[in-house]
Design a protein around this motif. Structure first.
Motif, PDB file in Angstrom:
ATOM      1  N   VAL A   1       0.814  -1.224   0.000  1.00 19.72           N
ATOM      2  CA  VAL A   1       0.000   0.000   0.000  1.00 19.72           C
ATOM      3  C   VAL A   1       0.841   1.265   0.000  1.00 19.72           C
ATOM      4  CG1 VAL A   1      -1.957  -1.137   1.108  1.00 19.72           C
ATOM      5  CG2 VAL A   1      -0.221  -0.025   2.523  1.00 19.72           C
ATOM      6  N   ILE A   2       2.077   1.221   0.530  1.00 16.89           N
ATOM      7  CA  ILE A   2       2.896   2.420   0.611  1.00 16.89           C
ATOM      8  C   ILE A   2       4.355   2.036   0.840  1.00 16.89           C
ATOM      9  CG2 ILE A   2       2.592   2.684   3.108  1.00 16.89           C
ATOM     10  CD1 ILE A   2       2.406   5.720   2.660  1.00 16.89           C
ATOM     11  N   ASP A   3       5.285   2.747   0.186  1.00 15.09           N
ATOM     12  CA  ASP A   3       6.708   2.449   0.414  1.00 15.09           C
ATOM     13  C   ASP A   3       7.199   3.202   1.651  1.00 15.09           C
ATOM     14  OD1 ASP A   3       7.611   5.136  -0.319  1.00 15.09           O
ATOM     15  OD2 ASP A   3       7.197   4.558  -2.399  1.00 15.09           O
TER      16      ASP A   3
ATOM     17  N   LYS B   1       5.665   6.526   3.413  1.00 16.66           N
ATOM     18  CA  LYS B   1       5.075   6.321   4.738  1.00 16.66           C
ATOM     19  C   LYS B   1       5.633   7.305   5.739  1.00 16.66           C
ATOM     20  CE  LYS B   1       6.262   2.616   7.003  1.00 16.66           C
ATOM     21  NZ  LYS B   1       6.309   1.207   7.447  1.00 16.66           N
ATOM     22  N   GLN B   2       6.938   7.497   5.707  1.00 16.22           N
ATOM     23  CA  GLN B   2       7.557   8.426   6.649  1.00 16.22           C
ATOM     24  C   GLN B   2       7.068   9.852   6.429  1.00 16.22           C
ATOM     25  OE1 GLN B   2       9.560   6.915   8.969  1.00 16.22           O
ATOM     26  NE2 GLN B   2       9.239   8.859  10.057  1.00 16.22           N
ATOM     27  N   ALA B   3       6.957  10.233   5.147  1.00 16.40           N
ATOM     28  CA  ALA B   3       6.476  11.578   4.828  1.00 16.40           C
ATOM     29  C   ALA B   3       5.035  11.762   5.283  1.00 16.40           C
ATOM     30  CB  ALA B   3       6.603  11.838   3.334  1.00 16.40           C
ATOM     31  N   LEU B   4       4.224  10.725   5.085  1.00 18.66           N
ATOM     32  CA  LEU B   4       2.821  10.784   5.490  1.00 18.66           C
ATOM     33  C   LEU B   4       2.705  10.970   6.993  1.00 18.66           C
ATOM     34  CD1 LEU B   4      -0.232  10.358   4.728  1.00 18.66           C
ATOM     35  CD2 LEU B   4       0.134   7.932   5.258  1.00 18.66           C
ATOM     36  N   VAL B   5       3.443  10.185   7.741  1.00 20.41           N
ATOM     37  CA  VAL B   5       3.352  10.235   9.199  1.00 20.41           C
ATOM     38  C   VAL B   5       3.954  11.522   9.754  1.00 20.41           C
ATOM     39  CG1 VAL B   5       4.120   9.136  11.334  1.00 20.41           C
ATOM     40  CG2 VAL B   5       3.317   7.724   9.425  1.00 20.41           C
ATOM     41  N   ASP B   6       5.069  11.948   9.195  1.00 24.96           N
ATOM     42  CA  ASP B   6       5.770  13.119   9.732  1.00 24.96           C
ATOM     43  C   ASP B   6       5.025  14.426   9.488  1.00 24.96           C
ATOM     44  OD1 ASP B   6       7.762  11.531  10.700  1.00 24.96           O
ATOM     45  OD2 ASP B   6       9.163  11.909   9.047  1.00 24.96           O
TER      46      ASP B   6
ATOM     47  N   ALA C   1      -0.899  15.634   8.607  1.00 28.71           N
ATOM     48  CA  ALA C   1      -1.280  16.811   9.394  1.00 28.71           C
ATOM     49  C   ALA C   1      -1.395  18.050   8.524  1.00 28.71           C
ATOM     50  CB  ALA C   1      -0.254  17.040  10.509  1.00 28.71           C
ATOM     51  N   ASP C   2      -0.497  18.179   7.534  1.00 27.39           N
ATOM     52  CA  ASP C   2      -0.517  19.355   6.662  1.00 27.39           C
ATOM     53  C   ASP C   2      -1.787  19.432   5.824  1.00 27.39           C
ATOM     54  OD1 ASP C   2       1.927  20.051   7.641  1.00 27.39           O
ATOM     55  OD2 ASP C   2       3.072  19.342   5.905  1.00 27.39           O
ATOM     56  N   TYR C   3      -2.382  18.277   5.565  1.00 26.79           N
ATOM     57  CA  TYR C   3      -3.607  18.247   4.763  1.00 26.79           C
ATOM     58  C   TYR C   3      -4.689  19.136   5.365  1.00 26.79           C
ATOM     59  CZ  TYR C   3      -8.139  16.381   3.248  1.00 26.79           C
ATOM     60  OH  TYR C   3      -9.428  16.249   2.811  1.00 26.79           O
TER      61      TYR C   3
ATOM     62  N   ILE D   1      -4.908   3.363   9.623  1.00 22.18           N
ATOM     63  CA  ILE D   1      -4.667   2.919  11.004  1.00 22.18           C
ATOM     64  C   ILE D   1      -3.429   2.033  11.051  1.00 22.18           C
ATOM     65  CG2 ILE D   1      -5.564   1.459  12.861  1.00 22.18           C
ATOM     66  CD1 ILE D   1      -8.363   2.401  12.162  1.00 22.18           C
ATOM     67  N   GLY D   2      -3.352   1.069  10.122  1.00 19.05           N
ATOM     68  CA  GLY D   2      -2.219   0.145  10.111  1.00 19.05           C
ATOM     69  C   GLY D   2      -0.900   0.839   9.850  1.00 19.05           C
ATOM     70  N   VAL D   3      -0.897   1.802   8.919  1.00 25.53           N
ATOM     71  CA  VAL D   3       0.339   2.516   8.591  1.00 25.53           C
ATOM     72  C   VAL D   3       0.841   3.295   9.798  1.00 25.53           C
ATOM     73  CG1 VAL D   3       1.298   4.401   7.216  1.00 25.53           C
ATOM     74  CG2 VAL D   3      -0.099   2.639   6.111  1.00 25.53           C
TER      75      VAL D   3
END
Length: 356
Positions: free
Chosen positions: A135-137, A141-146, A150-152, A202-204
């Motif tokens: 689903v994500i590399d 994943k790191q960019a999404l979480v970091d 939140a920026d969205y 949730i899993g990510v």
């Protein structure tokens, strides 16, 4: 008195009242003074039948039919205050919560399907490295979480973002509702798809120990937003299910009645999504304290649940199920007649409306 005897003694009066009401709604000039007087007498008689049926017979289909008939007769005879503040308030304090309470079990089923799928997919993605990579590399994943997630919530101005989110959520809810309206199975597919998507997030986040951050950003608006989606799905499912199990009504009559109720439910969905969109636009990305954000969302959700349970049960105890036009004060469309029929009757017959 048993049900069969009650029907045999009164059904002719109900049919006659329905005929007179139908003519009156096309214009009061269609009735003579004698017919208008007859309709008022039948209205008072059928109101008594409704009270008896509610108290002693407790037959849901019969109470529903008589409530509808008495409500239409009341509107034709006494006129309607449907555009008044009172009519507006009665819609929101009686009709809407009654409609939501009536389909509460279907809402619960939709919620369980979504939560079950989201929970299962979240556990799977969180604990299966291959599933995560699918689903994500790692970099994304790191960019999404970091930052990206939140920026969205601050990517646009609060008002513009709230409007964008509202429209998007309306679209998702429409899919859930429309899918049910064309057969029902597709609604479950929509719920499963949305559940998988939610569970993947949730899993990510869980895989990197940031589940608190995810829920801290989602729960403020998500509680009410997801509830609205479940309600929309439930409204869609009620239509095909009515054809499968119409009860003691014909399928055509059952579908019409459910359609009148669905209109009210969809109105509730739109209002809930509007509130959720406002929270997402003005609270989620702009209130820094997680406890405060989540607290606001929890209060909104608790208020929505209390609204359905408290007001819905109260309306249901009066025999209401949330259909448009179920009583003289529910529904916002004024009849064409310039004056109520009761104005044409002798003062001795122009009694006060019967409380229904």
């Amino acid at each position: 008195m048993d049900l069969d005897r009650f029907l045999a003694e009164n059904q002719a009066s109900w049919q006659r009242l329905a005929e007179l009401v139908k003519r009156a709604r096309r214009g009061v000039h269609r009735l003579s003074v004698a017919e208008a007087d007859e309709m008022l007498g039948l209205y008072q008689s059928v109101s008594g039948n409704l009270s008896y049926a509610r108290t002693y017979l407790r037959h849901a289909g019969l109470v529903l039919h008589l409530s509808d008939l008495v409500g239409r007769a009341s509107a034709a005879i006494y006129g309607t205050r449907s555009r008044s503040l009172r009519g507006f308030l009665r819609f929101f304090t009686m009709s809407m919560p009654a409609a939501l309470w009536h389909i509460r079990r279907t809402i619960a089923v939709c919620a369980l399907v979504f939560i079950g799928v989201a929970g299962a997919s979240g556990i799977w993605v969180a604990n299966d490295r291959d599933a995560q990579n699918t689903v994500i590399d790692d970099e994304a994943k790191q960019a999404l979480v970091d930052s990206e997630f939140a920026d969205y919530y601050t990517s646009e101005g609060a008002a513009a973002f709230a409007g964008h989110v509202f429209l998007n959520n309306v679209l998702v809810s429409f899919y859930a509702f429309a899918a049910g309206a064309v057969g029902g199975f597709l609604t479950f597919l929509v719920l499963v798809n949305e559940g998988l998507r939610f569970g993947t997030y949730i899993g990510v986040f869980a895989s990197v120990g940031q589940l608190g951050k995810f829920f801290g950003l989602v729960l403020p608006h998500g509680l009410l937003e997801l509830s609205a989606v479940w309600v929309a799905a439930a409204a869609g499912l009620r239509l095909p299910w009515t054809l499968v199990d119409p009860g003691d009504r014909t399928r055509g009559a059952a579908l019409v009645e459910e359609g009148r109720r669905v209109i009210v439910v969809v109105t509730a969905v739109v209002f809930a999504l509007g509130i959720a969109g406002a929270i997402e636009g003005f609270i989620t990305g702009h209130v820094g304290v997680t406890v405060v954000r989540v607290g606001i969302g929890a209060v909104a959700e608790a208020a929505a649940i209390a609204y359905v349970v408290v007001w819905g049960r109260r309306a249901a105890s009066r025999g209401l199920t949330g259909m448009v036009g179920e009583t003289d004060d529910l529904g916002w469309i004024r009849r064409e007649s310039a004056a109520p029929i009761v104005d044409r009757l002798p003062a001795a017959r122009a009694a006060r409306p019967v409380a229904i």
